[in-house]
Scaffold this motif. Structure first.
Motif, PDB file in Angstrom:
ATOM      1  N   ILE A 188      37.420  35.038  44.128  1.00 29.43           N
ATOM      2  CA  ILE A 188      36.105  35.622  44.361  1.00 29.43           C
ATOM      3  C   ILE A 188      36.213  37.139  44.346  1.00 29.43           C
ATOM      4  CG2 ILE A 188      34.246  35.885  46.025  1.00 29.43           C
ATOM      5  CD1 ILE A 188      34.683  33.071  46.918  1.00 29.43           C
ATOM      6  N   ASP A 248      27.993  28.054  51.295  1.00 31.37           N
ATOM      7  CA  ASP A 248      27.922  28.850  50.063  1.00 31.37           C
ATOM      8  C   ASP A 248      27.520  27.992  48.868  1.00 31.37           C
ATOM      9  OD1 ASP A 248      28.710  30.918  51.611  1.00 31.37           O
ATOM     10  OD2 ASP A 248      30.787  30.979  50.906  1.00 31.37           O
ATOM     11  N   LEU A 251      29.346  34.236  42.999  1.00 32.07           N
ATOM     12  CA  LEU A 251      29.651  34.329  44.414  1.00 32.07           C
ATOM     13  C   LEU A 251      30.732  35.381  44.613  1.00 32.07           C
ATOM     14  CD1 LEU A 251      28.960  32.987  47.151  1.00 32.07           C
ATOM     15  CD2 LEU A 251      30.923  31.497  46.790  1.00 32.07           C
ATOM     16  N   ARG A 277      32.624  38.549  47.331  1.00 34.22           N
ATOM     17  CA  ARG A 277      32.876  39.018  48.687  1.00 34.22           C
ATOM     18  C   ARG A 277      32.090  40.308  48.914  1.00 34.22           C
ATOM     19  NH1 ARG A 277      38.033  38.484  46.855  1.00 34.22           N
ATOM     20  NH2 ARG A 277      38.387  40.733  47.130  1.00 34.22           N
ATOM     21  N   HIS A 286      30.178  36.332  52.253  1.00 34.57           N
ATOM     22  CA  HIS A 286      29.958  36.204  50.812  1.00 34.57           C
ATOM     23  C   HIS A 286      28.533  36.614  50.467  1.00 34.57           C
ATOM     24  CE1 HIS A 286      33.408  33.044  50.453  1.00 34.57           C
ATOM     25  NE2 HIS A 286      33.846  34.290  50.508  1.00 34.57           N
TER      26      HIS A 286
END
Length: 770
Positions: free
Chosen positions: A22, A483, A501, A503, A534
């Motif tokens: 991510i 998420d 998605l 951080r 996230h």
């Protein structure tokens, strides 16, 4: 126009990256959506540009206030004559309705006498710009008329300049000419000047915020339209008394502004929102075409030059629309589609207005009105589009409605002239037909266009509530899927081309890239240390056919807030249920348990005592299950084995228990209660109806698939013909509540086999044991 460029557009299949891969929010957005950090010099330059524009408008107003003003309003008649429409001075009100043939005055040309100079007047002198006179002979006559009026005004004495109005069928009337003054400037001058300053300021903001070629082209468009508006405002306050230099400069400037606007639109089409392959060549060709047309026909003094200008601008506009379509096909960015639609409407009204002016010679008064008010309305419409473009996703609907109404007004005025010129209709009939047709066009196009602007797509509340409710059910047992589930819901709501998605952390949902990107913060339901927050980055809503809006961001925030509310409500309800189960379990233990214990000690024989003992054991198992919040699957299986072993042993039936678990799970109350009652009901049927001597129970959990099989060697056969009463019907109902299926079949060599299968057992509100 300041929307940043993104990387190449991904495929339409949306994927979420693995947790270990991510990226951060800054890596995805690459910082391109934000304004440059060092804005000091840009801000100073912007303030200087706006102040310079404001100062220039004040200087223009000061110059206009010194120009002479005729204290009356002139109008054109259908026959092409000039009529006095209204008079400002009460002493001259008797002139209203008279036809004006010309102006005259005594000029002091020599010491020995005075000379009378005359300047003829006809409908052409009421034209405000030679730019919109198609016939070169009439344009030449327009210049000559203004030259005659200027020569007359320059020859008048400076102390008391007096003009003689030469009227038809009436004696001449003397009028003292005074400067217009600041109070004589029309309100339309200030409105158009303010709009021009706004367009100029927005163009400066765009190019200073992002000094790129596409923003330079937008700034050129803004400067051209601001110049057009200022010239229109000046023309309306000069009336008959335009200086010779202004008449020539106005015609050339407005023609040049139109050519530069067409070339700049081509540059915008190949650069925004994505750079089209070969964009330098298209840009150079557009500017070369504008330069060539300008050198050939900018003076509008040759036959066909007016048509060359209009056909050239129309062709360049069509090329820009084609290039916008190619840009959208190359990368489905919604801004390209929005620009294509607005450009199409703008070009269509331009063509209609040009044809109406060219063919409206049969009614000089109507041709004059469309060349003045129709052209002014079109430029206001175009300027409003430029104002909306950089902030389209944040523009209020009233501004978009205003733009469409301005376009509809242009259509109505153009149709009015065409009906009179082509069909020889009366003024009332043509105006009525044109208004109805323009209104019909407005109503039909409005619904189509407003639906494709950045407005949010409609979604039923029932569907949204159902999705949130289902998500809450899943998150109760698996909060780690927050998420994944929210990403699915946002995809369903906005249908983006790309969902990533990443951080990062943002306080609330916000727009980036002028609505091309929506950033949605995802909440954390597991308060684990070191667990990063996230953010969901959605790009290009509705498969690239529209932009995100502030309403979309608010909707995303409301969805997350409602999800929190549903989860909080469910937690409160579950807490109340748990407290009630504990109370019921305590009452059963203290009341019913004590009475059964007393009966067991007072039993008349050993069989009754043993039966009551088993009943007490069942009650103990039930109360313990009610009081517990959750049960580990292996522990629950041990209780089930002990319970059914005691029951089958009392019925002199041999039991075989087999259990295979690839992992241990924590069962909630619904799962524990359902499996417990299913097993008890199946054992009860074996004891009561099958008369079996052997029973085999097999419990298997493999890859999240739970299988519970109970097989006996009793008298049962042909289970497909059984009528399910409360017992077997209760088994089906509880299996369905757990999301599974149940099937009865004949066992070999005799007996019946019942198999319960739950495919996604952890998805039926269970979670791993820690």
């Amino acid at each position: 126009m300041t929307a940043p460029q993104h990387s190449a557009m991904p495929n339409l299949d949306l994927r979420i990256q693995e947790p270990g891969d991510i990226p951060t929010l800054e890596e995805v957005l690459q910082g391109a959506h934000d304004l440059p950090r060092r804005m000091g010099w840009r801000l100073r330059l912007l303030v200087g540009a706006v102040l310079a524009g404001f100062t220039a408008l004040l200087l223009v107003g000061q110059w206009l206030s010194l120009q002479p003003r005729l204290p009356m309003t002139l109008r054109a008649t259908p026959e092409g004559l000039v009529r006095v429409h209204s008079v400002d001075q009460p002493a001259l009100q008797h002139l209203e309705g008279h036809l004006l043939k010309g102006l005259s005055g005594q000029a002091q040309t020599a010491p020995d006498g005075a000379q009378v100079l005359k300047a003829p007047i006809d409908v052409l002198v009421l034209q405000r710009s030679g730019r919109w006179i198609p016939d070169p002979e009439q344009r030449k006559r327009f210049f000559e008329l203004h030259h005659g009026i200027n020569r007359l005004m320059q020859a008048l004495p400076a102390e008391q300049p007096t003009l003689q109005l030469e009227l038809a069928n009436a004696p001449n009337q003397s009028v003292l000419m005074n400067p217009r003054g600041w109070s004589g400037l029309s309100p339309l001058f200030w409105l158009l000047s303010c709009l021009a300053l706004m367009v100029f300021a927005v163009g400066a903001v765009v190019v200073l915020a992002g000094p790129q070629w596409r923003n330079v082209a937008y700034a050129i468009l803004a400067v051209c339209q601001a110049g057009q508006l200022v010239l229109i405002a000046m023309e309306g306050n000069l009336d008959l008394f335009m200086p010779d230099w202004f008449v020539v400069l106005d015609t050339r400037l407005r023609t040049g502004f139109d050519l530069v606007t067409a070339a700049a639109i081509i540059q915008v089409a190949v650069l925004h929102p994505r750079r089209l392959q070969g964009w330098p060549y298209f840009t150079l060709l557009g500017w070369a075409a504008a330069l060539g047309l300008g050198l050939i026909a900018i003076q509008l003094d040759t036959p066909g030059s007016w048509w060359w200008i209009h056909i050239g601008c129309t062709v360049m506009g069509v090329v820009a629309i084609v290039l916008m379509s190619a840009t959208y096909r190359a990368s489905s960015h919604p801004f390209a589609l929005v620009m294509q639609r607005f450009t199409s409407i703008t070009l269509a009204t331009w063509v209609l207005m040009s044809v109406a002016i060219a063919k409206g010679g049969a009614r000089p008064d109507m041709q004059l009105n469309i060349s003045i008010f129709g052209v002014m309305t079109w430029h206001v419409f175009f300027a409003s589009q430029l104002l909306l473009a950089p902030y389209l996703s944040r523009s209020k609907q009233i501004l978009q409605e205003f733009s469409l109404l301005a376009a509809s007004s242009t259509v109505a005025a153009s149709l009015d002239v065409l009906f009179v010129a082509v069909f020889s209709l009366s003024q009332f009939t043509s105006m009525t037909l044109s208004l109805f047709m323009a209104f019909g066009v407005y109503m039909s196009v409005r619904r189509w266009l407003m639906a494709r602007l950045p407005g949010r797509d409609p979604i039923t509340m029932e569907r949204l509530f159902e999705r949130i409710y289902r998500m809450a059910r899943d998150l109760e047992s698996q909060p780690g899927r927050i998420d994944e589930l929210l990403t699915r819901l946002m995809r369903e709501l906005f249908d983006p081309i790309e969902a990533t998605l990443v951080r990062g952390e943002v306080p609330f949902s916000e727009l980036r890239g002028n609505g091309s990107v929506l950033v949605v913060p995802l909440p954390r339901l597991l308060p684990l240390t070191g667990n990063p927050r996230h953010v969901l980055v959605l790009k290009h809503s509705n498969k690239g056919r529209r932009l995100f809006t502030v309403e979309d961001a608010r909707l995303a925030d409301r969805v997350i807030d409602q999800l929190h509310r549903v989860l909080s409500f469910d937690q409160a309800v579950e807490q109340g249920r748990s407290e009630e189960r504990i109370r019921i379990a305590q009452d059963l233990h203290d009341d019913i348990g004590a009475r059964l214990l007393t009966l067991m000690y007072q039993a008349p024989n050993a069989d009754i005592e043993e039966y009551i003992r088993h009943t007490l054991q069942d009650l103990k198992t039930l109360t313990r299950g009610l009081a517990a919040q959750s049960h580990v699957l292996s522990d629950a299986a041990s209780e089930w084995k002990r319970d059914i072993s005691q029951r089958l042993s009392a019925a002199r039936c041999e039991v075989t228990w087999q259990m295979t678990l690839d992992c241990d799970l924590v069962l909630n109350m619904v799962q524990w209660s359902g499996l417990t009652r299913i097993l008890r009901e199946l054992v009860n049927n074996t004891i009561s109806h099958a008369k079996a001597s052997k029973v085999q129970v097999q419990l298997v959990l493999n890859n999240d698939r739970l299988s519970l099989t109970v097989t006996d060697n009793g008298l049962g056969h042909e289970p497909e013909t059984w009528v399910h009463g409360l017992g077997l019907g209760g088994v089906r109902k509880r299996v369905k509540q757990l999301g599974g299926s149940v099937r009865w079949s004949e066992a070999q060599p005799k007996g019946v086999c019942c198999e319960v299968v739950i495919e996604s057992f952890s998805g039926s509100e269970s979670q791993p044991s820690h």
